[in-house]
Write a protein that holds these residues in place. Sequence first.
Motif, PDB file in Angstrom:
ATOM      1  N   LEU A   1      18.304 -23.548 -41.289  1.00  0.00           N
ATOM      2  CA  LEU A   1      18.169 -24.117 -39.950  1.00  0.00           C
ATOM      3  C   LEU A   1      16.800 -23.757 -39.373  1.00  0.00           C
ATOM      4  N   SER A   2      16.146 -24.742 -38.802  1.00  0.00           N
ATOM      5  CA  SER A   2      14.803 -24.563 -38.251  1.00  0.00           C
ATOM      6  C   SER A   2      14.917 -24.038 -36.817  1.00  0.00           C
ATOM      7  N   VAL A   3      14.651 -22.758 -36.650  1.00  0.00           N
ATOM      8  CA  VAL A   3      14.878 -22.076 -35.374  1.00  0.00           C
ATOM      9  C   VAL A   3      13.637 -21.280 -34.996  1.00  0.00           C
ATOM     10  N   ASP A   4      13.237 -21.343 -33.726  1.00  0.00           N
ATOM     11  CA  ASP A   4      12.077 -20.552 -33.320  1.00  0.00           C
ATOM     12  C   ASP A   4      12.105 -20.265 -31.830  1.00  0.00           C
ATOM     13  N   VAL A   5      11.257 -19.346 -31.444  1.00  0.00           N
ATOM     14  CA  VAL A   5      11.156 -18.889 -30.062  1.00  0.00           C
ATOM     15  C   VAL A   5      10.305 -19.865 -29.268  1.00  0.00           C
ATOM     16  N   GLY A   6      10.798 -20.254 -28.097  1.00  0.00           N
ATOM     17  CA  GLY A   6      10.039 -21.166 -27.258  1.00  0.00           C
ATOM     18  C   GLY A   6       8.929 -20.478 -26.505  1.00  0.00           C
ATOM     19  N   THR A   7       9.261 -19.411 -25.803  1.00  0.00           N
ATOM     20  CA  THR A   7       8.293 -18.659 -25.019  1.00  0.00           C
ATOM     21  C   THR A   7       8.653 -17.185 -25.060  1.00  0.00           C
ATOM     22  N   CYS A   8       7.700 -16.337 -24.692  1.00  0.00           N
ATOM     23  CA  CYS A   8       7.905 -14.896 -24.706  1.00  0.00           C
ATOM     24  C   CYS A   8       7.543 -14.289 -23.355  1.00  0.00           C
ATOM     25  N   TYR A   9       8.317 -13.319 -22.932  1.00  0.00           N
ATOM     26  CA  TYR A   9       7.970 -12.532 -21.746  1.00  0.00           C
ATOM     27  C   TYR A   9       7.239 -11.268 -22.185  1.00  0.00           C
ATOM     28  N   VAL A  10       6.160 -10.977 -21.509  1.00  0.00           N
ATOM     29  CA  VAL A  10       5.366  -9.785 -21.823  1.00  0.00           C
ATOM     30  C   VAL A  10       5.167  -8.976 -20.548  1.00  0.00           C
TER      31      VAL A  10
END
Length: 464
Positions: free
Chosen positions: A346-355
């Motif tokens: 399944l093609s899964v990834d993070v949209g955005t990151c909080y830093v």
Amino acid sequence: MHKEAKMRKVKKWAALGLACAMTLSMAACGGGDDGKTDSGSTTGGNADSGTSGADSGASSAGGTETPAADNGASGDKTKISMAVWNGSWGEDLQKIQEDFNSKNPDIDLDIQMQTGDYSDFLGAKVAADDLPDIYLLTPYKQVQAFAEAGRLTDLSGESFVDKVYPEALEAGKGADGTVYAYPSVYEYLGVFYNKELFKTAGIETLPTTRDEFADACAKLEAAGIQPIAPTYKESWTLKHLFSALLTPFVQDDIPGFLSSLDSGEGTFDVEGIDEVFQFADIMKQYSGGNMMDQDSTSGFNALANGQAAMLVSGEFSLSTVAHANPVPDIGCFAIPVSNDAAKNKLSVDVGTCYVINSKTEHLDLCKRVLEYMSDPEQQWIQVLTADLGDAPPAMPYSGGVPSSAMDDYTAYCDAGNTIPWVYQQYANGFDVTSGDIFQGYMAGAKDQATVIQELNESYLNFIE
């Protein structure tokens, strides 16, 4: 150009990205510039590049600052600024902000949104050395660039980080492997299918290989059912598709593949590329006679209304399904691009990151905010997963809208049977171009050799 010169230009580009506006390439999908409607969930309207977010001084950074709620800070409260983008989810943010502040009497969480260009906002804040306490970045290269510049706090070992799927953490790591970012959402691309139509066509087992997928398409067509809902009029859908088809064949060494491209010596003519185009041929065969006239809206509606049995897209397409009457039972499986079933994940990834800003004076309080965001019992996750089609958090959780697709997604993630979206790690801006080029193949205007040649030449232009 010599390899060394190419690398100098790549490094120079990365450095300039910090000093000026960096284009945010969001992970979900949608029309226009593929932008999201918020920093968590997506719709079929817009999703991938082009974003927004905010903090004080946003108007001078190219957009309008929109606070989620009145600051209302008192002498007993410490203000924590959080910058996000796009005011379309302001009502949800106000609920979240009020809930957090009611439970944390010593903190005044001030969530503000940028309704203009978030790239300009970041550029202005970097130039003024005035970044918020907490802010959003896109995964991989942007996180790495900010980390290399010393602007991010090391989050390794924090309790909220330990909750995240290990694969999702890769999106928020620096070049040295340190975790600098907390993944906001985990978005997935796959084959969304109508369970009832599969049953009607006599398909009892989900396809796990390309040949099995072709057989399923043939059965659907024989039953008088259009197998695939096309969305090929808009090239953003095809940048997602090409990335999802390509990644299985470079998954064993994505850093090496990208490094070769960034050096100017690499190629998209990788082992297995023939299978990418063979799968695309199956999609062309079974997507209907006017497939190049169909955009994401028509494609999402075709799945929702039972006009087609399958849609190769993302979870955001379920937002349209949610408005069907009755709502069909839609499941999801990994795109079976290869005849080696083990490659198909399944093609899964993070949209955005909080830093967290490395210069914040309130590090412990910022960490409490991220801890709140990672707790499924709190408003953050509850609000952001309230509707079918919302992107789930990048960790196991309970709640949200029950659906077969979400059950399938969870099973893939729990098993670690996922791959990232390689396009998110391309040279800045090339992701959009890759969709434009691949669109020519789907339209029958370009053959495989021409597409590969154009991809290679275009990538060189981006790094040079």
